[in-house]
Design a protein around this motif. Sequence first.
Motif, PDB file in Angstrom:
ATOM      1  N   GLN A  27       1.064  -1.037  -0.076  1.00 39.37           N
ATOM      2  CA  GLN A  27       0.050   0.170   0.036  1.00 39.37           C
ATOM      3  C   GLN A  27       0.619   1.272   0.067  1.00 39.37           C
ATOM      4  O   GLN A  27       0.781   2.198  -0.824  1.00 39.37           O
ATOM      5  CB  GLN A  27      -0.924   0.030   1.277  1.00 39.37           C
ATOM      6  CG  GLN A  27      -2.002  -1.148   1.107  1.00 39.37           C
ATOM      7  CD  GLN A  27      -2.862  -1.179   2.382  1.00 39.37           C
ATOM      8  OE1 GLN A  27      -3.205  -0.059   2.939  1.00 39.37           O
ATOM      9  NE2 GLN A  27      -3.370  -2.317   2.535  1.00 39.37           N
ATOM     10  N   ILE A  31       1.158   4.297  -2.713  1.00 39.26           N
ATOM     11  CA  ILE A  31       1.072   5.647  -2.200  1.00 39.26           C
ATOM     12  C   ILE A  31       2.085   6.554  -2.852  1.00 39.26           C
ATOM     13  O   ILE A  31       2.008   7.690  -3.128  1.00 39.26           O
ATOM     14  CB  ILE A  31       0.779   5.883  -0.888  1.00 39.26           C
ATOM     15  CG1 ILE A  31      -0.636   5.246  -0.299  1.00 39.26           C
ATOM     16  CG2 ILE A  31       0.672   7.330  -0.162  1.00 39.26           C
ATOM     17  CD1 ILE A  31      -0.841   5.041   1.072  1.00 39.26           C
ATOM     18  N   GLU A  34       1.834   7.455  -6.382  1.00 44.41           N
ATOM     19  CA  GLU A  34       0.716   8.385  -6.551  1.00 44.41           C
ATOM     20  C   GLU A  34       0.909   9.938  -6.305  1.00 44.41           C
ATOM     21  O   GLU A  34       0.597  10.723  -6.734  1.00 44.41           O
ATOM     22  CB  GLU A  34      -0.581   7.899  -5.831  1.00 44.41           C
ATOM     23  CG  GLU A  34      -1.723   8.649  -6.244  1.00 44.41           C
ATOM     24  CD  GLU A  34      -2.865   8.160  -5.628  1.00 44.41           C
ATOM     25  OE1 GLU A  34      -3.817   8.930  -5.464  1.00 44.41           O
ATOM     26  OE2 GLU A  34      -3.053   6.840  -5.392  1.00 44.41           O
TER      27      GLU A  34
END
Length: 82
Positions: A27, A31, A34
Motif C-alpha cells: 500500500q 501511495i 501516486e
Amino acid sequence: MIARRGNAKLAPVSFARDTPARSLEDQLAEIVQEVPLRGEAAERRRLDEIEAARQKRIRWEAAMDEARVQYAEVLALVFQAA
C-alpha cells in the motif's frame, strides 16, 4: 470513503491496514507512486488556471480598446452635429 480537498474529489481513500491480500508495504509503495502524479496534475491545473486568466485579460483588454474606439466615434459625431 472519498477524500476531498475544497470542492475537488480525490481518489477513494482506504484506511491502511495489513491484510493477507495487501501488505502495508504494498500500500505504501502505491501511495509513493501516486504522490508525484497528483503533484503533476495539480501543477497542470494551476498552469491551466493561469492561462485561462491570461486569456480572459486579453479578451477584456480587446473589449476595452473597442469600447474606446466606439466612444471616440460617438464623440466625433456629437461634435460634428454641434
